[in-house]
Design a protein around this motif. Structure first.
Motif, mmCIF file in Angstrom:
data_model
loop_
_atom_site.group_PDB
_atom_site.id
_atom_site.type_symbol
_atom_site.label_atom_id
_atom_site.label_comp_id
_atom_site.label_asym_id
_atom_site.label_seq_id
_atom_site.Cartn_x
_atom_site.Cartn_y
_atom_site.Cartn_z
ATOM 1 N N SER A 1 35.721 -8.694 55.333
ATOM 2 C CA SER A 1 35.495 -7.511 54.492
ATOM 3 C C SER A 1 34.506 -7.792 53.367
ATOM 4 O O SER A 1 33.764 -6.893 52.943
ATOM 5 C CB SER A 1 36.819 -7.036 53.885
ATOM 6 O OG SER A 1 37.723 -6.619 54.879
ATOM 7 N N SER A 2 34.483 -9.014 52.896
ATOM 8 C CA SER A 2 33.595 -9.365 51.785
ATOM 9 C C SER A 2 32.147 -9.562 52.235
ATOM 10 O O SER A 2 31.255 -9.731 51.396
ATOM 11 C CB SER A 2 34.089 -10.645 51.100
ATOM 12 O OG SER A 2 33.985 -11.756 51.976
ATOM 13 N N THR A 3 31.895 -9.539 53.543
ATOM 14 C CA THR A 3 30.548 -9.824 54.053
ATOM 15 C C THR A 3 29.853 -8.599 54.647
ATOM 16 O O THR A 3 28.721 -8.713 55.103
ATOM 17 C CB THR A 3 30.614 -10.917 55.144
ATOM 18 O OG1 THR A 3 31.289 -10.401 56.306
ATOM 19 C CG2 THR A 3 31.340 -12.147 54.648
ATOM 20 N N VAL A 4 30.515 -7.434 54.643
ATOM 21 C CA VAL A 4 29.963 -6.295 55.378
ATOM 22 C C VAL A 4 28.620 -5.831 54.820
ATOM 23 O O VAL A 4 27.767 -5.348 55.575
ATOM 24 C CB VAL A 4 30.966 -5.120 55.406
ATOM 25 C CG1 VAL A 4 32.196 -5.501 56.201
ATOM 26 C CG2 VAL A 4 31.355 -4.672 54.002
ATOM 27 N N ASP A 5 28.416 -5.952 53.503
ATOM 28 C CA ASP A 5 27.130 -5.546 52.933
ATOM 29 C C ASP A 5 26.109 -6.682 52.946
ATOM 30 O O ASP A 5 24.927 -6.453 52.683
ATOM 31 C CB ASP A 5 27.320 -5.051 51.492
ATOM 32 C CG ASP A 5 27.727 -3.588 51.436
ATOM 33 O OD1 ASP A 5 27.517 -2.871 52.437
ATOM 34 O OD2 ASP A 5 28.274 -3.155 50.402
ATOM 35 N N ARG A 6 26.553 -7.869 53.257
ATOM 36 C CA ARG A 6 25.632 -9.003 53.319
ATOM 37 C C ARG A 6 24.993 -9.112 54.692
ATOM 38 O O ARG A 6 23.780 -9.293 54.827
ATOM 39 C CB ARG A 6 26.375 -10.299 52.982
ATOM 40 C CG ARG A 6 25.486 -11.541 53.044
ATOM 41 C CD ARG A 6 26.270 -12.788 52.683
ATOM 42 N NE ARG A 6 26.855 -12.689 51.335
ATOM 43 C CZ ARG A 6 27.667 -13.593 50.811
ATOM 44 N NH1 ARG A 6 28.008 -14.665 51.515
ATOM 45 N NH2 ARG A 6 28.147 -13.441 49.597
ATOM 46 N N PHE A 7 25.797 -8.992 55.746
ATOM 47 C CA PHE A 7 25.287 -9.183 57.101
ATOM 48 C C PHE A 7 24.977 -7.876 57.825
ATOM 49 O O PHE A 7 24.217 -7.875 58.788
ATOM 50 C CB PHE A 7 26.292 -9.993 57.933
ATOM 51 C CG PHE A 7 26.527 -11.377 57.409
ATOM 52 C CD1 PHE A 7 25.504 -12.305 57.365
ATOM 53 C CD2 PHE A 7 27.768 -11.756 56.940
ATOM 54 C CE1 PHE A 7 25.706 -13.591 56.876
ATOM 55 C CE2 PHE A 7 27.991 -13.033 56.437
ATOM 56 C CZ PHE A 7 26.962 -13.953 56.409
ATOM 57 N N GLY A 8 25.574 -6.785 57.398
ATOM 58 C CA GLY A 8 25.332 -5.521 58.076
ATOM 59 C C GLY A 8 26.348 -5.258 59.174
ATOM 60 O O GLY A 8 27.087 -6.143 59.604
ATOM 61 N N ARG A 9 26.356 -3.998 59.650
ATOM 62 C CA ARG A 9 27.362 -3.584 60.621
ATOM 63 C C ARG A 9 27.048 -4.072 62.030
ATOM 64 O O ARG A 9 27.927 -4.581 62.725
ATOM 65 C CB ARG A 9 27.485 -2.058 60.644
ATOM 66 C CG ARG A 9 28.203 -1.390 59.478
ATOM 67 C CD ARG A 9 27.819 -1.846 58.130
ATOM 68 N NE ARG A 9 28.188 -0.894 57.075
ATOM 69 C CZ ARG A 9 28.121 -1.193 55.796
ATOM 70 N NH1 ARG A 9 27.714 -2.403 55.396
ATOM 71 N NH2 ARG A 9 28.447 -0.294 54.892
ATOM 72 N N ARG A 10 25.812 -3.911 62.471
ATOM 73 C CA ARG A 10 25.459 -4.305 63.845
ATOM 74 C C ARG A 10 25.716 -5.787 64.127
ATOM 75 O O ARG A 10 26.367 -6.126 65.117
ATOM 76 C CB ARG A 10 23.993 -3.964 64.129
ATOM 77 C CG ARG A 10 23.753 -2.528 64.603
ATOM 78 C CD ARG A 10 22.270 -2.274 64.851
ATOM 79 N NE ARG A 10 21.707 -3.177 65.850
ATOM 80 C CZ ARG A 10 21.801 -2.996 67.159
ATOM 81 N NH1 ARG A 10 22.446 -1.950 67.644
ATOM 82 N NH2 ARG A 10 21.251 -3.861 67.992
#
Length: 525
Positions: free
Chosen positions: A342-351
């Motif tokens: 959850s803490s990485t969703v804006d770092r790595f992206g959804r795809r």
């Protein structure tokens, strides 16, 4: 105060440079308060996870099995699936409540129904009353699980919206942990309280919501839609800018929401159920939403989530204490993996997260199938231990994306005018998939053993292909920007022009928006 004019840096969302870098969740009193209210909404997922794991744990309790006459196959499937049948009964009403009376009262109503139903479940003198109470739990859960995540995503501070919404579904595992260890602890009770106690504890999160949820601020988007713009602006300002209604971020948020509402009213027009399939953009949304909802339940995860004791029995681990212990440890492991993702969703992206998750799930589930087959054929103890190892690895892969991201992604690709209805379709799809899992899985496992796993291996490959070709990237966009991505360049430009008209912010929409969701915002000045 003059409206802001700005040029976002490449790869940034339109509001990024309006965020105060000194305003963080841990050093701002009002953000701390806002996030505390959001935690109250997040425990809805805890309640859902508790129910799933409790049913799993009860199957390992001899006291429960004896009291309900050792349910197997069809009856066991009904006991597991009846909660989701109850959820289906509530879905026709959920979007009208969310859009009609608001997100907050809808959560309150659902929590109240769940408290009453849990009391009936705990006091059940017969299997029929137990089944009826679980139907009511599912019915109430429909309202809380429809209103709560929408309120989280529509109320959150922009910087934390995606991680907080992702935590919502990841917290399913927190409820699973408490339920797993509650059933493990009550195993020593030599009475029906061995299963009644875990059942009673299920009411606690819903009871807390009943007492406190009406103090949570309402969604600013809902308020603006209902014409209560002053109240919406006050909420945005109070929680996002320490009460400053002229703050640049607050003005941008407020005017963008108003612009989106006006776009929906003047351009889109149709907000009925037909609107879900009336445009190419909405068809894309429905295709993705239905797919990820099915994938979240039809990827083999339901075997360990609801019938771990049957899986363990099939590989020779039949001791109830060992089964309950493994169930508890697996729940803790899943929570850790889900929260980390959850803490990485804006770092790595959804795809990248979705595709990596699906590929790893395919690998680990295939290896799990191979080890299961080897144990069945030659009784290898090493193969049995390998099955357990791959169950844990598979859980890590699943929680990389499908635990934290499915709710986040479904909500952010839906524009406000169809968000409640579209999210309702998402929840209906999950319930239908769960009913299939919970009713069919024990029957199929009894009939086919490890060969049933091969079906999921093939299906997982199909999931990987679909996600690669159809999933749209939504990283680094506001809810309104994300929704516009699916409707093409024209929709993005019209939304930006409407926002500029309201706020005086001279921003134009994407010069180019492709299916991967890339966009470039430029200053016309």
């Amino acid at each position: 105060m003059a409206p802001p004019s700005f040029k976002p840096t490449e790869g940034a969302t339109a509001f990024t440079e309006l965020l105060d870098p000194n305003r963080t969740w841990y050093n701002n009193r009002r953000l701390i308060t806002l996030n505390a209210w959001i935690v109250l909404l997040l425990i809805t997922s805890y309640a859902n996870g508790y129910d799933g794991s409790m049913v799993n744990g009860l199957q390992s309790l001899p006291q429960w099995e004896a009291y309900f006459n050792f349910p197997t196959k069809g009856r066991l499937g009904l006991l597991g699936s009846i909660q989701n049948i109850g959820a289906l009964a509530g879905y026709p009403f959920a979007p009208y409540l969310c859009d009609g009376i608001g997100r907050r009262p809808t959560v309150f109503l659902g929590a109240l129904i769940m408290v009453i139903a849990t009391a009936i479940q705990t006091a059940s003198p017969s299997v029929n009353m137990f089944i009826g109470a679980r139907f009511m739990i599912g019915f109430g859960l429909t309202f809380t699980s429809s209103g709560a995540p929408m309120l989280v995503t529509e109320l959150s501070y922009p910087k934390y919206r995606a991680p907080l919404t992702s935590v919502y579904n990841a917290l399913w595992n927190s409820g699973s942990i408490i339920a797993a260890w509650a059933t493990f602890g009550s195993f020593k009770l030599h009475s029906t309280w061995a299963w009644r106690l875990p059942s009673a504890l299920q009411a606690l999160p819903s009871l807390v919501q009943v007492l406190l949820v009406l103090f949570v601020p309402e969604s600013p988007r809902y308020l603006i839609k209902k014409g209560k713009e002053a109240e919406a602006l006050k909420i945005l300002a109070y929680y996002h800018a320490d009460g400053d209604e002229n703050d640049s971020l607050v003005r941008y948020e407020f005017e963008e929401i108003r612009a989106a509402m006006e776009y929906d009213r003047t351009v889109v027009g149709n907000v009925g159920w037909k609107s879900l399939i009336s445009s190419r953009g909405n068809l894309k949304r429905m295709r993705i939403i239905i797919a990820i909802a099915f994938f979240s339940q039809w990827s083999g995860s339901g075997l360990a989530s609801y019938y771990l004791n049957k899986v363990l029995s099939d590989i020779g681990i039949t001791n109830p204490t060992t089964q309950l212990l493994l169930n508890g440890i697996l729940s803790i492991w899943s929570l850790i993996c889900g929260l980390a993702a959850s803490s990485t969703v804006d770092r790595f992206g959804r795809r990248p997260l979705f595709i990596t998750s699906a590929c790893l799930m395919t690998l680990f589930f295939t290896m799990q199938t191979v080890c299961f087959a080897r144990f069945t054929i030659n009784g290898s103890e090493n193969a049995a231990h390998s099955v357990i190892a791959f169950i844990f690895l598979y859980s890590a892969a699943y929680n990389l994306a499908f635990s934290p991201l499915i709710v986040t992604y479904a909500l952010e690709i839906l524009p406000y005018n169809i968000r409640a209805k579209g999210f309702n379709i998402f929840n209906i799809t999950i319930s239908v998939a769960l009913i299939f899992n919970q009713y069919v899985n024990p029957i199929a496992l009894a009939a086919l053993s490890w060969k049933y796993y091969v079906v999921y291996c093939v299906w997982l490959v199909c999931e990987c292909i679909f996600l690669y070709f159809y999933l749209v990237e939504t990283k680094n966009h506001t809810l309104e920007e994300t929704a516009a991505i699916f409707d093409g360049v024209g929709a993005t430009e019209q939304l930006a022009d409407l926002a500029a008209t309201h706020a005086g912010v001279v921003v134009v929409g994407a010069d180019q928006v492709d299916e991967k969701g890339s966009s470039e915002l430029v200053d016309k000045a």
